[in-house]
Design an enzyme around this catalytic site. Structure first.
Site, PDB file in Angstrom:
ATOM      1  N   SER A  25     -15.146 -49.447  76.410  1.00 46.07           N
ATOM      2  CA  SER A  25     -14.383 -50.150  75.376  1.00 46.07           C
ATOM      3  C   SER A  25     -13.765 -51.432  75.918  1.00 46.07           C
ATOM      4  O   SER A  25     -13.069 -52.141  75.210  1.00 46.07           O
ATOM      5  CB  SER A  25     -13.273 -49.236  74.840  1.00 46.07           C
ATOM      6  OG  SER A  25     -12.493 -48.733  75.912  1.00 46.07           O
ATOM      7  N   ASN A 112      -4.331 -40.619  77.615  1.00 47.40           N
ATOM      8  CA  ASN A 112      -4.094 -40.315  76.200  1.00 47.40           C
ATOM      9  C   ASN A 112      -2.744 -40.833  75.712  1.00 47.40           C
ATOM     10  O   ASN A 112      -2.658 -41.460  74.648  1.00 47.40           O
ATOM     11  CB  ASN A 112      -4.194 -38.812  75.953  1.00 47.40           C
ATOM     12  CG  ASN A 112      -5.590 -38.289  76.250  1.00 47.40           C
ATOM     13  OD1 ASN A 112      -6.508 -39.077  76.459  1.00 47.40           O
ATOM     14  ND2 ASN A 112      -5.751 -36.978  76.258  1.00 47.40           N
ATOM     15  N   THR A 157      -2.925 -63.389  29.883  1.00 45.50           N
ATOM     16  CA  THR A 157      -3.245 -61.967  30.028  1.00 45.50           C
ATOM     17  C   THR A 157      -4.726 -61.881  29.645  1.00 45.50           C
ATOM     18  O   THR A 157      -5.178 -62.662  28.806  1.00 45.50           O
ATOM     19  CB  THR A 157      -2.418 -61.070  29.085  1.00 45.50           C
ATOM     20  OG1 THR A 157      -2.717 -61.436  27.733  1.00 45.50           O
ATOM     21  CG2 THR A 157      -0.918 -61.209  29.311  1.00 45.50           C
ATOM     22  N   HIS A 158      -5.453 -61.003  30.267  1.00 46.77           N
ATOM     23  CA  HIS A 158      -6.917 -60.911  30.034  1.00 46.77           C
ATOM     24  C   HIS A 158      -7.630 -62.229  30.325  1.00 46.77           C
ATOM     25  O   HIS A 158      -8.707 -62.485  29.772  1.00 46.77           O
ATOM     26  CB  HIS A 158      -7.241 -60.497  28.593  1.00 46.77           C
ATOM     27  CG  HIS A 158      -6.439 -59.344  28.080  1.00 46.77           C
ATOM     28  ND1 HIS A 158      -6.863 -58.048  28.181  1.00 46.77           N
ATOM     29  CD2 HIS A 158      -5.221 -59.305  27.502  1.00 46.77           C
ATOM     30  CE1 HIS A 158      -5.944 -57.242  27.650  1.00 46.77           C
ATOM     31  NE2 HIS A 158      -4.922 -57.991  27.247  1.00 46.77           N
ATOM     32  N   SER A 279     -20.585 -80.647  49.554  1.00 41.26           N
ATOM     33  CA  SER A 279     -21.895 -80.015  49.483  1.00 41.26           C
ATOM     34  C   SER A 279     -22.896 -80.945  50.156  1.00 41.26           C
ATOM     35  O   SER A 279     -22.786 -82.169  50.059  1.00 41.26           O
ATOM     36  CB  SER A 279     -22.276 -79.792  48.021  1.00 41.26           C
ATOM     37  OG  SER A 279     -23.683 -79.747  47.887  1.00 41.26           O
ATOM     38  N   LYS A 285     -19.428 -82.826  44.751  1.00 39.43           N
ATOM     39  CA  LYS A 285     -18.729 -81.549  44.906  1.00 39.43           C
ATOM     40  C   LYS A 285     -17.601 -81.572  45.931  1.00 39.43           C
ATOM     41  O   LYS A 285     -17.693 -82.209  46.964  1.00 39.43           O
ATOM     42  CB  LYS A 285     -19.732 -80.470  45.331  1.00 39.43           C
ATOM     43  CG  LYS A 285     -20.770 -80.165  44.279  1.00 39.43           C
ATOM     44  CD  LYS A 285     -20.368 -79.032  43.386  1.00 39.43           C
ATOM     45  CE  LYS A 285     -20.530 -77.727  44.119  1.00 39.43           C
ATOM     46  NZ  LYS A 285     -20.366 -76.595  43.230  1.00 39.43           N
ATOM     47  N   ASN A 287     -15.505 -78.320  47.316  1.00 32.83           N
ATOM     48  CA  ASN A 287     -15.408 -76.867  47.150  1.00 32.83           C
ATOM     49  C   ASN A 287     -14.156 -76.286  47.815  1.00 32.83           C
ATOM     50  O   ASN A 287     -13.807 -76.685  48.916  1.00 32.83           O
ATOM     51  CB  ASN A 287     -16.648 -76.192  47.748  1.00 32.83           C
ATOM     52  CG  ASN A 287     -17.918 -76.606  47.028  1.00 32.83           C
ATOM     53  OD1 ASN A 287     -17.902 -76.832  45.822  1.00 32.83           O
ATOM     54  ND2 ASN A 287     -18.995 -76.741  47.772  1.00 32.83           N
ATOM     55  N   GLU A 292     -11.925 -69.435  48.934  1.00 34.76           N
ATOM     56  CA  GLU A 292     -13.014 -68.458  48.792  1.00 34.76           C
ATOM     57  C   GLU A 292     -13.097 -67.526  50.002  1.00 34.76           C
ATOM     58  O   GLU A 292     -13.356 -66.331  49.878  1.00 34.76           O
ATOM     59  CB  GLU A 292     -14.352 -69.180  48.619  1.00 34.76           C
ATOM     60  CG  GLU A 292     -14.442 -69.926  47.302  1.00 34.76           C
ATOM     61  CD  GLU A 292     -15.651 -70.844  47.281  1.00 34.76           C
ATOM     62  OE1 GLU A 292     -16.728 -70.369  46.914  1.00 34.76           O
ATOM     63  OE2 GLU A 292     -15.515 -72.019  47.643  1.00 34.76           O
ATOM     64  N   TYR A 319      -6.289 -35.382  71.160  1.00 33.54           N
ATOM     65  CA  TYR A 319      -7.074 -36.584  71.352  1.00 33.54           C
ATOM     66  C   TYR A 319      -8.561 -36.288  71.272  1.00 33.54           C
ATOM     67  O   TYR A 319      -9.039 -35.256  71.756  1.00 33.54           O
ATOM     68  CB  TYR A 319      -6.744 -37.211  72.730  1.00 33.54           C
ATOM     69  CG  TYR A 319      -7.567 -38.456  73.021  1.00 33.54           C
ATOM     70  CD1 TYR A 319      -7.168 -39.700  72.541  1.00 33.54           C
ATOM     71  CD2 TYR A 319      -8.769 -38.376  73.723  1.00 33.54           C
ATOM     72  CE1 TYR A 319      -7.934 -40.833  72.779  1.00 33.54           C
ATOM     73  CE2 TYR A 319      -9.538 -39.510  73.967  1.00 33.54           C
ATOM     74  CZ  TYR A 319      -9.123 -40.734  73.489  1.00 33.54           C
ATOM     75  OH  TYR A 319      -9.879 -41.852  73.704  1.00 33.54           O
ATOM     76  N   GLN A 324     -10.996 -43.905  70.185  1.00 30.43           N
ATOM     77  CA  GLN A 324     -11.233 -45.214  70.796  1.00 30.43           C
ATOM     78  C   GLN A 324     -11.697 -46.216  69.729  1.00 30.43           C
ATOM     79  O   GLN A 324     -11.539 -47.418  69.891  1.00 30.43           O
ATOM     80  CB  GLN A 324     -12.284 -45.066  71.902  1.00 30.43           C
ATOM     81  CG  GLN A 324     -12.655 -46.336  72.614  1.00 30.43           C
ATOM     82  CD  GLN A 324     -13.374 -46.046  73.921  1.00 30.43           C
ATOM     83  OE1 GLN A 324     -12.773 -45.633  74.908  1.00 30.43           O
ATOM     84  NE2 GLN A 324     -14.678 -46.221  73.932  1.00 30.43           N
ATOM     85  N   LYS A 327      -9.559 -49.328  67.603  1.00 28.58           N
ATOM     86  CA  LYS A 327      -9.135 -50.661  68.027  1.00 28.58           C
ATOM     87  C   LYS A 327      -9.795 -51.796  67.262  1.00 28.58           C
ATOM     88  O   LYS A 327      -9.117 -52.708  66.765  1.00 28.58           O
ATOM     89  CB  LYS A 327      -9.370 -50.834  69.519  1.00 28.58           C
ATOM     90  CG  LYS A 327      -8.413 -49.962  70.286  1.00 28.58           C
ATOM     91  CD  LYS A 327      -8.703 -49.840  71.737  1.00 28.58           C
ATOM     92  CE  LYS A 327      -7.943 -48.650  72.262  1.00 28.58           C
ATOM     93  NZ  LYS A 327      -8.403 -47.353  71.693  1.00 28.58           N
TER      94      LYS A 327
HETATM   95  N1  ARG Z   1     -10.332 -45.917  76.057  1.00 29.14           N
HETATM   96  C1  ARG Z   1      -9.743 -44.729  75.571  1.00 29.14           C
HETATM   97  C2  ARG Z   1      -9.290 -44.942  74.111  1.00 29.14           C
HETATM   98  O1  ARG Z   1      -9.163 -46.043  73.729  1.00 29.14           O
HETATM   99  C3  ARG Z   1      -8.575 -44.356  76.411  1.00 29.14           C
HETATM  100  C4  ARG Z   1      -8.214 -42.898  76.385  1.00 29.14           C
HETATM  101  C5  ARG Z   1      -9.260 -42.095  77.093  1.00 29.14           C
HETATM  102  N2  ARG Z   1      -8.846 -40.747  77.268  1.00 29.14           N
HETATM  103  C6  ARG Z   1      -9.702 -39.807  77.639  1.00 29.14           C
HETATM  104  N3  ARG Z   1      -9.232 -38.623  77.760  1.00 29.14           N
HETATM  105  N4  ARG Z   1     -10.956 -40.055  77.808  1.00 29.14           N
HETATM  106  O2  ARG Z   1      -9.077 -44.019  73.358  1.00 29.14           O
END
Ligand code: ARG
Length: 463
Positions: A25, A112, A157-158, A279, A285, A287, A292, A319, A324, A327
């Site tokens: 990650s 964790n 409205t509408h 454009s 144009k 835009n 948008e 966990y 993971q 993120k």
């Molecule tokens: N990269 C992991 C995450 O974002 C970190 C935690 C990993 N923990 C484990 N027991 N493998 O969740």
């Protein structure tokens, strides 16, 4: 390593490489470096204070962590997918820098509780930034409401012209929406602000740690009360994404109005050149691309919310590596929301409002018919239902004469309702109409000016 016997026929190498790729990650969680190092410094301070590690080791650890922070910020930090994530990268580099003492940092801690703490810190910082950006947008909206407090425009409205309103009132409606978004941020922040550090892998630890101490150093209100919940809760991220989805929806509605209003058919407003594009084939144009894109990007935040919600829904405690995956949606939603807020603030600050066109449009479609009915009730003491009926007849008459209600003669009107007097013309113009809407929360320029004043003092007072 040899290929897997069951499915590895086309693999020259064993599963290690693909495993490394799915597992790593670091490409996205390197963004947590600052929070990770701050969390580790707080943890080591506590380990020293409780005599769990020696002061000497603790100081070496902290010096090393500060060096790593500088290295990452200077852009010379090498990553390696074999080291999976930011937590292992920092620890591995620490070992290179200070040797064996590095291994003591992870006492009474697990990745964790570490990652749960880092993510809370990151989301909390982001919430604080976004709150500032929402405030800037509100300031731009209130300034525009101020300069356009008496500008009349059609209220819809509408998407059918309904009654005239003031442009300032319309801008203040969005100011209210963004105020609720800021309220949601504050509510979510208060619930987020508990520290999971010290929950360890899931069960807590036998070391005599001081969780109050680390919580306090990291700016949390208190430690989380249950170690299982501490490592497995991602509600704070979901609440953040739910805020982001609603806020993006508000931005998207405003963006949609700007797209409609700036079209050749409406010409209510004009976006500045800095927020428009041309454009490549049609020279005439201009835009409203920024608007948008804000509208388009709203899908990403609610997509992110759903991604995380679905990822969490089947997870047994505590966990799971699935987590993971929290993120990327959080980062993506935060980045795009930040971009959209800045673009919207720029667009609103630069917007040209075509007052004449708005005024002409606000009289169209018999928009003061309700004013006429109200006048009949007030001045002739007519029951509202009858007034509605008489007004309907007058609208029909104006329609056959192809004119506005205010263009009918008194004689025309008296042909429908003999009791009508000259005074009726006082309520028929659009300016009269909006000026009369003085009920609390109504659209009158006077109300708008009062609300603008209130908002300005709120925004100046830090709210
Ligand atoms: N990269 C992991 C995450 O974002 C970190 C935690 C990993 N923990 C484990 N027991 N493998 O969740």
């Amino acid at each position: 390593m040899s290929a897997n016997e069951l499915w590895g026929g086309r693999f020259a190498k064993g599963p290690a490489e693909i495993m490394e790729r799915i597992n790593a990650s670091i490409d996205f969680d390197r963004r947590l470096y600052q929070q990770d190092i701050t969390g580790s410094i707080a943890h080591s301070n506590m380990l020293i204070a409780k005599g769990i590690i020696s002061r000497e080791d603790g100081e070496k650890i902290q010096e090393g962590l500060r060096t790593i922070l500088r290295e990452i910020e200077a852009g010379n930090f090498k990553t390696d997918p074999a080291l999976e994530d930011i937590h292992m990268h920092v620890e591995a580099r620490l070992r290179e820098l200070i040797g064996d003492a590095a291994g003591r940092l992870h006492t009474a801690r697990s990745r964790n509780d570490q990652v749960a703490t880092d993510m809370r810190l990151w989301v909390r910082d982001t919430m604080d930034h976004l709150d500032g950006e929402l405030k800037d947008l509100q300031t731009a909206l209130v300034d525009l409401a101020d300069s356009e407090a008496d500008t009349v425009m059609p209220g819809f409205t509408h998407l059918q012209a309904a009654q005239p309103v003031t442009f300032g009132h319309h801008m203040l409606a969005y100011t209210e929406m963004f105020a609720r978004d800021r309220g949601r941020l504050q509510d979510a922040r208060a619930r987020l602000n508990e520290c999971p550090l010290g929950s360890a892998a899931l069960a807590g630890t036998s070391f005599p740690i001081d969780r109050e101490m680390t919580a306090k150093e990291l700016g949390f209100d208190r430690p989380t009360a249950n170690s299982l919940d501490g490592v497995s809760d991602r509600d704070f991220a979901l609440e953040f994404l739910s805020f982001a989805s609603i806020c993006s929806m508000h931005l998207s509605r405003l963006a949609e109005e700007i797209v409609i209003w700036s079209s050749a058919q409406f010409r209510f407003v004009e976006c500045s050149d800095s927020f428009s594009t041309g454009s490549s084939i049609m020279p005439q144009k201009k835009n409203p691309d920024a608007a948008e894109l804000i509208r388009g990007k709203a899908g990403r935040s609610s997509g992110a919310f759903n991604t995380l919600l679905m990822m969490m829904k089947g997870l047994p405690m505590t966990y799971g590596k699935d987590m993971q995956e929290d993120k990327e949606p959080v980062f993506d939603a935060a980045d795009n929301l930040q971009l959209c807020l800045a673009a919207m603030t720029g667009m609103i600050s630069d917007l040209t409002v075509n007052r004449e066109i708005l005024k002409a449009a606000s009289g169209a479609g018999f928009s003061t018919a309700t004013d006429l009915a109200d006048w009949l009730v007030r001045s002739l003491n007519m029951p509202f239902r009858n007034a509605h009926h008489v007004t309907g007849a007058l609208v029909k008459l104006a329609e056959t004469k192809n004119c506005g209600l205010e263009d009918l003669s008194l004689q025309d009107m008296q042909g429908v309702e003999p009791a009508i007097t000259e005074d009726v013309f006082d309520v028929l113009g659009v300016d009269n109409s909006v000026a009369s809407r003085t009920s609390y929360g109504g659209t009158s320029p006077q109300n708008v000016k009062e609300q603008v004043k209130l908002w300005k003092s709120r925004l100046a007072g830090g709210a």
